[in-house]
Enzyme design. Structure first.
Site, short mmCIF file in Angstrom:
data_model
loop_
_atom_site.label_atom_id
_atom_site.label_comp_id
_atom_site.label_asym_id
_atom_site.label_seq_id
_atom_site.Cartn_x
_atom_site.Cartn_y
_atom_site.Cartn_z
N CYS A 178 0.64 -1.38 -0.02
CA CYS A 178 -0.03 -0.29 0.05
C CYS A 178 1.05 0.74 -0.23
O CYS A 178 1.37 1.85 -1.19
CB CYS A 178 -0.94 0.07 1.25
SG CYS A 178 -2.40 1.22 1.24
N HIS A 189 -3.27 -4.87 0.92
CA HIS A 189 -2.74 -5.89 1.79
C HIS A 189 -3.19 -7.42 1.96
O HIS A 189 -3.72 -7.92 2.21
CB HIS A 189 -3.98 -4.98 3.26
CG HIS A 189 -3.33 -3.72 3.57
ND1 HIS A 189 -2.80 -2.77 4.35
CD2 HIS A 189 -3.87 -2.31 2.65
CE1 HIS A 189 -2.54 -2.46 4.01
NE2 HIS A 189 -3.44 -1.29 3.65
N GLU A 211 -1.92 -9.14 4.39
CA GLU A 211 -2.01 -9.13 6.04
C GLU A 211 -3.30 -9.86 6.25
O GLU A 211 -3.43 -10.34 7.15
CB GLU A 211 -1.21 -8.37 6.57
CG GLU A 211 -1.75 -6.86 6.33
CD GLU A 211 -0.82 -5.82 5.54
OE1 GLU A 211 -1.05 -6.67 4.54
OE2 GLU A 211 -1.06 -5.35 6.16
#
Ligand code: XMP
Length: 563
Positions: free
Chosen positions: A80, A200, A202
């Site tokens: 990002c 993202h 994660e």
């Protein structure tokens, strides 16, 4: 031990990047995004992740990485903001989107041929290994074992949260995946080991997220797994003596005092110290405020004794807390009264132990406690673990004297649970939902009395017991499926019937939420049958309660606790 370094630019999910990579057995460390990247910081680092940020690269407040990150040879993964930063710092253009892109979004892989501008075989190999993370035909296990390379033109669901986008890639970068809006979502430098993602990986809603992080950690950075809780215990055993200033032949080793709350963190910290130090040296102190759950104090005592505690000081001070709470109805006043008294009694009891001046104070601080969103580990200078210790002169004095030890400060909560299991901590404690420092004091709205504490304790115990017995269709207990559940006693009575007579009973609220970290929370979508049965069990067993309600407010706007 191989490690991935994470430069934290302040994203809410930075801690999660570290946790995901650790789940795969690779050690991670998070440091502020603008840290200097000199020798020691890079020891054993195999790759660097640049995290997201709430800032824009062109905002004056935004942090930039040490330029050495670009002149070194370590692989970089920009996520990002980190992805935009990497491009911006190297000549790309970042601009604001007309509308923020947020939530689940499709990313389409373009299926480009992997060539590398100058055909550097090592970079071509890295690119192919990185892109294997995106290929649904390739399993994470294959990626973790290294060696697989592929890229097909597929789409997957990613998770986005950005208001800026790259409108021009920096020289040398090429686009491999694009977002729904047509902007770059996956880019790779053609001849440097630099990788960028607009989304993202994660976040658990991101398909292939773990595989992409695995592809970077194993495929690109060639990390070896070495991060286990067994190893952690050994490291603590090896490093504690130096930390405690023990010298060969020293006859008076400084004692260590650990304040136990009964929760997972302090109990596991206790278990770890009991395992790695001479138990004779460790003093464990627990204050029973009378605001604990049913059976909690007895459970704490038995558990710690089983773990080998020799000096366990259980202080019964329920009377004093009830006295301090008498007549108080305002939530803040109640919290203050509990916190202040806690500190007073703690100071008094510690003084009563008569421990020498050089004694150490241990705390169950976790890695995530050190990561303050937007600041990063290391910038939050004086961390204080729980509200109990806020302003505690004892903690302050010990910190000033450099005599605080925090043996869990490199661990995430799930790692603490794993460590606890390994050390033989009761499963009950390891699985336990969070419990606030002021205890039932903030779950009895209005004035707290002994009678109300007893009523709430009974009702709460039935609720929790039932959650442990009942299972989801997948066979998981409701208790484990829920992040935090508890009962709240409201300061009102409502009308009901018992036999032929009208009676007024207290109103109880049940609360159950799902959450990742308590910052936000969703209401647990209870199976209606369970809720109805639990309500009946409570009103049958606790006659003072006349009515049970279920709290259906998420956080925000509500908080998890009621006060
Ligand atoms: P709220 O109610 O703020 O709670 O949504 C978020 C999480 O923090 C816990 N909590 C506390 N924990 N001392 C603590 O150690 C406190 O004073 C305290 N207040 C709330 C709460 O139980 C939830 O898990």
């Amino acid at each position: 031990m191989d490690k991935i370094l994470i430069l934290d630019f302040g994203s809410q999910t930075t801690a999660l990047i570290g946790r995901r990579i650790r789940e795969m057995g690779v050690y991670t460390e998070i440091i502020p995004g603008d840290s200097l990247l000199g020798g020691e910081t890079l020891a054993e680092v195999r790759g660097i992740v640049l995290s997201g940020s709430p800032e824009s690269v062109y905002s004056p407040e935004s942090a930039a990485p040490d330029p050495r990150v670009y002149s070194g040879s370590l692989p970089l993964l920009g996520i990002c903001y980190g992805f935009q930063r990497m491009n911006y710092d190297n000549g790309g253009l970042v601009e604001a989107l007309p509308e923020r892109e947020y939530g689940r979004k499709q990313v389409r892989m373009l299926g480009n041929e992997i060539a590398g501008e100058n055909g550097d075989p090592a970079q071509v190999e890295r690119m192919a290994r990185f892109l294997a993370g995106f290929d649904p035909r390739i399993s994470r296990q294959q990626i973790c074992s290294g060696g697989v390379k592929a890229a097909s033109s597929v789409s997957f669901t990613a998770w986005m949260s950005h208001g800026d986008t790259l409108t021009r890639l920096a020289p040398g970068f090429r686009q491999y995946g694009t977002s729904e809006t047509g902007y770059p979502a996956v880019v790779i430098h053609e001849d440097r080991p630099w990788f960028g993602l607009q989304f993202h990986p994660e976040v658990s809603h991101c398909e292939r997220g773990m595989e992409i992080l695995a592809a970077f950690s194993f495929g690109v950075c060639h990390c070896k797994t070495g991060w286990t809780m067994e190893r952690y215990i050994e490291e603590i055993r090896a490093s504690l003596p130096a930390r405690l200033g023990d010298t060969q032949g020293a006859h008076a080793q400084a004692p260590v005092l650990l304040l136990i709350s009964g929760g997972v963190d302090s109990t596991v910290a206790g278990a770890l110290l009991l395992k790695t130090l001479d138990p004779e040296r460790l003093h464990l102190m627990y204050l029973d405020t009378g605001l604990m759950r049913k059976g909690e104090t007895a459970g704490v005592e038995a558990g710690l004794r089983r773990l080998g505690a020799r000096h366990l000081h259980i202080i019964d001070c329920g009377e004093a807390f009830l006295g301090a709470l008498k007549g108080l109805e305002d939530p803040e006043a109640k919290r203050r009264a509990i916190g202040d008294l806690f500190i007073t009694i703690q100071e008094r009891e510690v003084a009563r132990l008569g421990l020498p001046e050089n004694c150490f104070l241990a705390q169950g601080t976790l890695y995530t406690d050190l990561i303050e969103s937007g600041k990063g580990v290391g910038k939050k200078a004086h961390l204080i673990k729980s509200h109990h210790n806020v302003g505690s002169p004892l903690v302050e004095a010990k910190r000033k004297a450099g005599r605080i030890i925090e043996p869990l400060d490199r661990l995430y909560k799930d790692e603490v649970r794993r460590l606890g299991r390994l050390l033989g901590v009761d499963e009950e404690v390891v699985r336990r939902h969070p419990f606030p420092g002021p205890g039932l004091g903030v779950r009895i709205l209005g004035e707290v009395t002994r009678e109300k504490c007893d009523i709430l304790r009974e009702a709460d115990a039935i609720f929790i017991e039932e959650l442990k017995k009942r299972t989801t269709p997948q066979g998981k207990s409701l208790y484990d499926d829920i992040w935090q559940a508890f009962a709240v006693l409201l300061p009102i009575r409502s009308v009901g019937v018992a036999g032929d007579i009208r009676k007024y009973g207290w109103v109880l609220a049940l609360r159950a939420v799902t959450s990742a970290d308590g910052m936000t929370a969703d209401v647990y979508p209870f199976p209606a049958g369970d809720l109805l049965e639990i309500s009946t069990l409570i009103t049958n067993a606790v006659p003072e309660i006349g009515r049970v309600t279920y709290d259906i407010s998420s956080k925000p706007p509500a908080t998890i606790e009621w006060e």
